[in-house]
Scaffold this motif. Structure first.
Motif, PDB file in Angstrom:
ATOM      1  N   PRO A  47       0.810  -1.207   0.000  1.00 30.87           N
ATOM      2  CA  PRO A  47       0.000   0.000   0.000  1.00 30.87           C
ATOM      3  C   PRO A  47       0.851   1.269   0.000  1.00 30.87           C
ATOM      4  O   PRO A  47       2.028   1.246   0.342  1.00 30.87           O
ATOM      5  N   LEU A  48       0.203   2.361  -0.396  1.00 32.14           N
ATOM      6  CA  LEU A  48       0.784   3.700  -0.332  1.00 32.14           C
ATOM      7  C   LEU A  48       0.192   4.413   0.865  1.00 32.14           C
ATOM      8  O   LEU A  48      -0.914   4.099   1.300  1.00 32.14           O
ATOM      9  N   GLN A  49       0.883   5.408   1.396  1.00 32.06           N
ATOM     10  CA  GLN A  49       0.411   6.144   2.566  1.00 32.06           C
ATOM     11  C   GLN A  49       0.006   7.559   2.195  1.00 32.06           C
ATOM     12  O   GLN A  49       0.755   8.269   1.518  1.00 32.06           O
ATOM     13  N   MET A  50      -1.192   7.943   2.599  1.00 32.97           N
ATOM     14  CA  MET A  50      -1.706   9.310   2.472  1.00 32.97           C
ATOM     15  C   MET A  50      -2.356   9.655   3.802  1.00 32.97           C
ATOM     16  O   MET A  50      -2.216   8.920   4.776  1.00 32.97           O
ATOM     17  N   GLY A  51      -3.124  10.743   3.802  1.00 34.78           N
ATOM     18  CA  GLY A  51      -3.992  11.017   4.937  1.00 34.78           C
ATOM     19  C   GLY A  51      -5.233  10.144   4.803  1.00 34.78           C
ATOM     20  O   GLY A  51      -5.354   9.325   3.891  1.00 34.78           O
ATOM     21  N   GLU A  52      -6.183  10.311   5.706  1.00 30.30           N
ATOM     22  CA  GLU A  52      -7.413   9.523   5.691  1.00 30.30           C
ATOM     23  C   GLU A  52      -8.133   9.655   4.350  1.00 30.30           C
ATOM     24  O   GLU A  52      -8.421  10.758   3.901  1.00 30.30           O
ATOM     25  N   ILE A  53      -8.426   8.530   3.721  1.00 27.81           N
ATOM     26  CA  ILE A  53      -9.127   8.505   2.429  1.00 27.81           C
ATOM     27  C   ILE A  53     -10.578   8.128   2.695  1.00 27.81           C
ATOM     28  O   ILE A  53     -10.877   6.992   3.045  1.00 27.81           O
ATOM     29  N   GLN A  54     -11.489   9.101   2.548  1.00 29.88           N
ATOM     30  CA  GLN A  54     -12.907   8.845   2.807  1.00 29.88           C
ATOM     31  C   GLN A  54     -13.686   8.541   1.534  1.00 29.88           C
ATOM     32  O   GLN A  54     -14.669   7.827   1.564  1.00 29.88           O
ATOM     33  N   GLY A  55     -13.278   9.104   0.411  1.00 28.68           N
ATOM     34  CA  GLY A  55     -14.010   8.909  -0.840  1.00 28.68           C
ATOM     35  C   GLY A  55     -13.437   7.772  -1.662  1.00 28.68           C
ATOM     36  O   GLY A  55     -12.390   7.200  -1.342  1.00 28.68           O
ATOM     37  N   GLN A  56     -14.140   7.446  -2.732  1.00 23.89           N
ATOM     38  CA  GLN A  56     -13.674   6.409  -3.644  1.00 23.89           C
ATOM     39  C   GLN A  56     -12.422   6.865  -4.385  1.00 23.89           C
ATOM     40  O   GLN A  56     -12.286   8.038  -4.721  1.00 23.89           O
ATOM     41  N   VAL A  57     -11.524   5.949  -4.636  1.00 27.89           N
ATOM     42  CA  VAL A  57     -10.368   6.217  -5.487  1.00 27.89           C
ATOM     43  C   VAL A  57     -10.866   6.162  -6.933  1.00 27.89           C
ATOM     44  O   VAL A  57     -11.577   5.239  -7.314  1.00 27.89           O
ATOM     45  N   THR A  58     -10.506   7.167  -7.722  1.00 28.53           N
ATOM     46  CA  THR A  58     -10.955   7.245  -9.110  1.00 28.53           C
ATOM     47  C   THR A  58      -9.894   6.645 -10.021  1.00 28.53           C
ATOM     48  O   THR A  58      -8.698   6.835  -9.798  1.00 28.53           O
ATOM     49  N   VAL A  59     -10.341   5.917 -11.037  1.00 30.35           N
ATOM     50  CA  VAL A  59      -9.429   5.226 -11.945  1.00 30.35           C
ATOM     51  C   VAL A  59      -9.744   5.640 -13.376  1.00 30.35           C
ATOM     52  O   VAL A  59     -10.894   5.560 -13.821  1.00 30.35           O
ATOM     53  N   ALA A  60      -8.718   6.103 -14.099  1.00 26.69           N
ATOM     54  CA  ALA A  60      -8.875   6.496 -15.505  1.00 26.69           C
ATOM     55  C   ALA A  60      -7.489   6.708 -16.105  1.00 26.69           C
ATOM     56  O   ALA A  60      -6.502   6.853 -15.384  1.00 26.69           O
ATOM     57  N   ASP A  61      -7.436   6.748 -17.424  1.00 26.66           N
ATOM     58  CA  ASP A  61      -6.182   7.081 -18.112  1.00 26.66           C
ATOM     59  C   ASP A  61      -6.130   8.604 -18.210  1.00 26.66           C
ATOM     60  O   ASP A  61      -6.563   9.193 -19.190  1.00 26.66           O
ATOM     61  N   ILE A  62      -5.588   9.255 -17.181  1.00 30.86           N
ATOM     62  CA  ILE A  62      -5.652  10.718 -17.112  1.00 30.86           C
ATOM     63  C   ILE A  62      -4.601  11.420 -17.955  1.00 30.86           C
ATOM     64  O   ILE A  62      -4.748  12.603 -18.264  1.00 30.86           O
ATOM     65  N   ASN A  63      -3.530  10.726 -18.327  1.00 29.99           N
ATOM     66  CA  ASN A  63      -2.474  11.385 -19.109  1.00 29.99           C
ATOM     67  C   ASN A  63      -2.366  10.849 -20.538  1.00 29.99           C
ATOM     68  O   ASN A  63      -1.404  11.121 -21.234  1.00 29.99           O
ATOM     69  N   ASP A  64      -3.376  10.093 -20.969  1.00 36.05           N
ATOM     70  CA  ASP A  64      -3.492   9.609 -22.346  1.00 36.05           C
ATOM     71  C   ASP A  64      -2.278   8.783 -22.783  1.00 36.05           C
ATOM     72  O   ASP A  64      -1.860   8.846 -23.938  1.00 36.05           O
TER      73      ASP A  64
END
Length: 91
Positions: A26-43
């Motif tokens: 896993p990666l560490q961030m602050g508290e994640i409350q929402g869904q993680v979004t998945v997409a090809d954002i940089n084409d």
């Protein structure tokens, strides 16, 4: 198919079909409350993940766990990011 989960203690997991963490997670961030979004954002033809945390951070990661970028929004973020072609350029 992989399973992507953000947790309330700030871990971002990517699990395989048997529930094992993929390499680099896993990666560490602050508290994640929402869904993680998945997409090809940089084409680039590959899927990226965008996660938001309650510390106001929005970060993009590739599927190897490498952080592509992070921005601070100066506010608690309790929802996941939404993606769309806002400027109509097809990207």
């Amino acid at each position: 198919m992989e399973i992507i989960v953000g947790t309330s203690v700030g871990f971002l997991y990517v699990l395989d079909c048997e529930g094992n963490s993929l390499r680099g997670f896993p990666l560490q961030m602050g508290e994640i409350q929402g869904q993680v979004t998945v997409a090809d954002i940089n084409d680039d033809g590959f899927i990226e993940m965008v996660a938001c945390d309650t510390r106001g951070n929005v970060a993009a990661f590739n599927l190897r766990g490498t952080e592509l970028w992070e921005r601070h929004m100066k506010s608690l973020i309790a929802q996941g990011a939404v993606m769309g072609d806002v400027n109509g350029d097809g990207k």
